[in-house]
Design an enzyme around this catalytic site. Structure first.
Site, mmCIF file in Angstrom:
data_model
loop_
_atom_site.group_PDB
_atom_site.id
_atom_site.type_symbol
_atom_site.label_atom_id
_atom_site.label_comp_id
_atom_site.label_asym_id
_atom_site.label_seq_id
_atom_site.Cartn_x
_atom_site.Cartn_y
_atom_site.Cartn_z
ATOM 1 N N GLU A 16 -1.646 -8.687 4.190
ATOM 2 C CA GLU A 16 -1.581 -9.108 5.592
ATOM 3 C C GLU A 16 -2.965 -9.290 6.208
ATOM 4 O O GLU A 16 -3.128 -10.029 7.192
ATOM 5 C CB GLU A 16 -0.752 -8.107 6.414
ATOM 6 N N HIS A 21 -3.666 -4.941 0.628
ATOM 7 C CA HIS A 21 -3.159 -5.328 1.950
ATOM 8 C C HIS A 21 -3.186 -6.854 2.125
ATOM 9 O O HIS A 21 -4.142 -7.398 2.693
ATOM 10 C CB HIS A 21 -3.989 -4.666 3.046
ATOM 11 N N CYS A 23 0.828 -1.205 0.000
ATOM 12 C CA CYS A 23 0.000 0.000 0.000
ATOM 13 C C CYS A 23 0.867 1.261 0.000
ATOM 14 O O CYS A 23 1.425 1.612 -1.025
ATOM 15 C CB CYS A 23 -0.985 -0.027 1.172
#
Length: 233
Positions: A211, A209, A107
């Site tokens: 994660e 993202h 990001c």
């Protein structure tokens, strides 16, 4: 083999005098077999820092000051500006490119890479692309959307997919692409979702993202796995 040390940049200091980072970054690195080491904003000795690490995650969170890419006007939606974080991460980005240091940029991290190499950003995506594809749900929440990945790219090879479901959490993205970079993934509205560098063989850089969903989506976890694999070499 000793587990590699993976630096993860943190958010800027908040109003409570705290430096924070969502735990899912740490958990994703640990699942991949790395040891996470948090890197706080304001560090000036980036070469010394990276000499003690084996890999790096340039994390998301907050916007880059538009002055860093030559723009004096600041959109009303720009938030969490911090000169210390900008300076540290831009210096890190230049060094990792020069040294071909194993890196996963996420990001804001993608935007840092582009700006460090001379590129610019869209300050607020709805102004340019509309709302047909939400890249961030109101007021500032993550939202899913599909991304198309170029089949002939390092990213497709790592993720083993060319159409991926991502969790998106941004309102900015690359506008003018730095000369050394190429686009390897896009959203349905044309927003740049991933880049690769012409001469850096271990730089993975995605606008979404991973994660947030890596605990349940192996294609997203593979990005962290690849970083740790490269860091072991």
């Amino acid at each position: 083999m000793t587990a590699p040390l993976i630096g993860i940049t943190t958010y800027a200091k908040n109003e409570n005098d705290e430096v924070t980072l969502p735990a899912c970054y740490i958990e994703s690195v640990r699942r991949a077999g790395g040891i996470p080491v948090l890197v706080a904003p304001g560090e000036s000795e980036v070469e010394q820092l990276l000499s003690r690490l084996d890999g790096l995650v340039l994390a998301g969170g907050g916007d880059i000051d538009p002055k860093c890419y030559g723009c004096d006007e600041v959109h009303e939606t720009v938030y969490m500006l911090d000169e210390h974080r900008d300076r540290t991460e831009l210096n890190l980005a230049r060094f990792i490119i020069e040294q071909q240091f194993p890196t996963l940029a996420i990001c804001r991290g993608v935007q840092i890479i582009n700006v460090a190499l001379g590129g610019t950003l869209h300050q607020h995506l709805p102004d340019r692309f509309g709302d047909d594809v939400l890249h961030r749900a109101p007021p500032r929440e993550p939202t899913p959307h599909v991304v198309a990945v170029e089949s002939v790219s390092m990213l497709a090879g790592v993720m083993r997919e060319t159409t991926v479901q991502t969790m998106s959490w941004h309102h900015q993205a690359i506008q003018d692409l730095a000369e050394e970079l190429r686009v390897v993934a896009q959203a349905p509205d044309g927003v740049v979702e991933a880049i690769e560098h012409s001469s850096h063989p271990t730089l993975l850089a995605v606008q979404w993202h991973p994660e947030l969903t890596s605990h349940e989506d192996q294609s997203q976890q593979r990005l962290f796995d690849e970083l740790v694999k490269n860091a072991k070499k």
